[in-house]
Design an enzyme around this catalytic site. Structure first.
Site, PDB file in Angstrom:
ATOM      1  N   GLU A 130      -9.851  -2.068   5.408  1.00 24.11           N
ATOM      2  CA  GLU A 130     -10.512  -1.782   6.675  1.00 24.11           C
ATOM      3  C   GLU A 130     -11.733  -2.684   6.877  1.00 24.11           C
ATOM      4  O   GLU A 130     -12.326  -3.175   5.910  1.00 24.11           O
ATOM      5  CB  GLU A 130     -10.959  -0.319   6.700  1.00 24.11           C
TER       6      GLU A 130
ATOM      7  N   ASP B 218       0.819  -1.204   0.000  1.00 21.73           N
ATOM      8  CA  ASP B 218       0.000   0.000   0.000  1.00 21.73           C
ATOM      9  C   ASP B 218       0.859   1.263   0.000  1.00 21.73           C
ATOM     10  O   ASP B 218       2.083   1.208   0.139  1.00 21.73           O
ATOM     11  CB  ASP B 218      -0.930   0.006   1.222  1.00 21.73           C
TER      12      ASP B 218
ATOM     13  N   ASN C 115      -7.623  -2.958  14.350  1.00 21.65           N
ATOM     14  CA  ASN C 115      -8.995  -3.321  13.998  1.00 21.65           C
ATOM     15  C   ASN C 115      -9.046  -4.523  13.049  1.00 21.65           C
ATOM     16  O   ASN C 115     -10.098  -4.841  12.504  1.00 21.65           O
ATOM     17  CB  ASN C 115      -9.738  -2.130  13.395  1.00 21.65           C
TER      18      ASN C 115
ATOM     19  N   HIS D 165      -7.246  -4.833  10.191  1.00 19.60           N
ATOM     20  CA  HIS D 165      -6.978  -4.586   8.780  1.00 19.60           C
ATOM     21  C   HIS D 165      -5.645  -5.212   8.368  1.00 19.60           C
ATOM     22  O   HIS D 165      -4.719  -5.318   9.161  1.00 19.60           O
ATOM     23  CB  HIS D 165      -7.040  -3.091   8.429  1.00 19.60           C
TER      24      HIS D 165
END
Length: 242
Positions: free
Chosen positions: A143, A67, A136, A138
């Site tokens: 996400e 990313d 979380n 990811h």
């Protein structure tokens, strides 16, 4: 799924580096999927030391990063291109022209995503994909949500993700609101996946990802569907793993 828990950081780093160097020694032209963040840094340091001792070479290898932020110049200190150059590429014998990172400043982001996906398809599949995991759940910048995008795409970063990354910037306002990321489907195409997590703050999400149900609300849980995943944890991150 092979989950290993280490008492000492050095042992984790040596094991992670050993998995990568074993691949390169048997397949010098390997395609590596690389990650940023604090989780792989110790492994990258081990790899640098091994290159300097002529124990391994990246000269014929290529790499694709997961990313990149949207809107940060490549030369910005917090861009993922800068991170990879400083933490790995500038210290090993890899050809920089074969290190691919999404262009978060492309004039047409949708076109950049398609081009990156096509490049992966042309040069892949990725032999070994390195991953961290967000608080979380990811992976990359995929996400949690009711559904996930399979291919490389632009994602709006959740506030909790931006807050977690704000420590690298002068203020939360400077943290980009978007990123380009490989999709979960793209990640799962890798032949082998190596996930690294450290610290007690990752213990609960590791439990959810690898001991809980498979759900898009915890993207990392989809790794349970992959046939060849190695998870390296320090004792704190693995506290809930049985």
């Amino acid at each position: 799924m092979n989950i290993r828990i280490f008492e000492h950081e050095e042992d984790l780093n040596v094991t992670g580096a050993g998995i990568i160097t074993s691949l390169l020694q048997t397949k010098p032209r390997a395609v590596l999927g690389l990650a940023t963040g604090s989780s792989p840094v110790g492994i990258y340091k081990q790899l640098i030391a091994m290159v300097q001792k002529d124990l391994v070479s990246f000269a014929q290898a290529s790499s694709f990063n997961l990313d990149e932020y949207v809107g940060l110049p490549a030369e910005h200190s917090e861009s993922y291109r800068s991170f990879m150059n400083e933490q790995l590429f500038h210290h090993i014998d890899i050809d920089l022209d074969k290190t691919y990172i999404p262009d978060g400043n492309a004039p047409d982001l949708a076109q950049e995503c398609e081009a990156y996906e096509q490049r992966l398809e042309d040069r892949g599949p990725v032999d070994l994909q390195i991953l961290g995991i967000g608080h979380n759940g990811h992976i990359g910048f995929n996400e949690p949500g009711t559904e996930l995008t399979g291919r490389t795409h632009v994602v709006a970063l959740k506030e909790e993700t931006r807050k977690a990354n704000a420590r690298f910037f002068d203020s939360l306002d400077q943290v980009p609101t978007q990123a380009i990321t490989m999709g979960v489907g793209t990640i799962l195409k890798a032949k082998q996946i190596l996930l690294i997590a450290r610290g007690e703050e990752k213990a609960e999400i590791i439990r959810q990802a690898f001991m809980g149900p498979i759900t898009t609300e915890c993207p990392a849980s989809l790794l349970q569907c992959h046939p060849n995943v190695v998870v390296l944890l320090d004792r704190a991150a693995g506290r809930w793993v049985k």
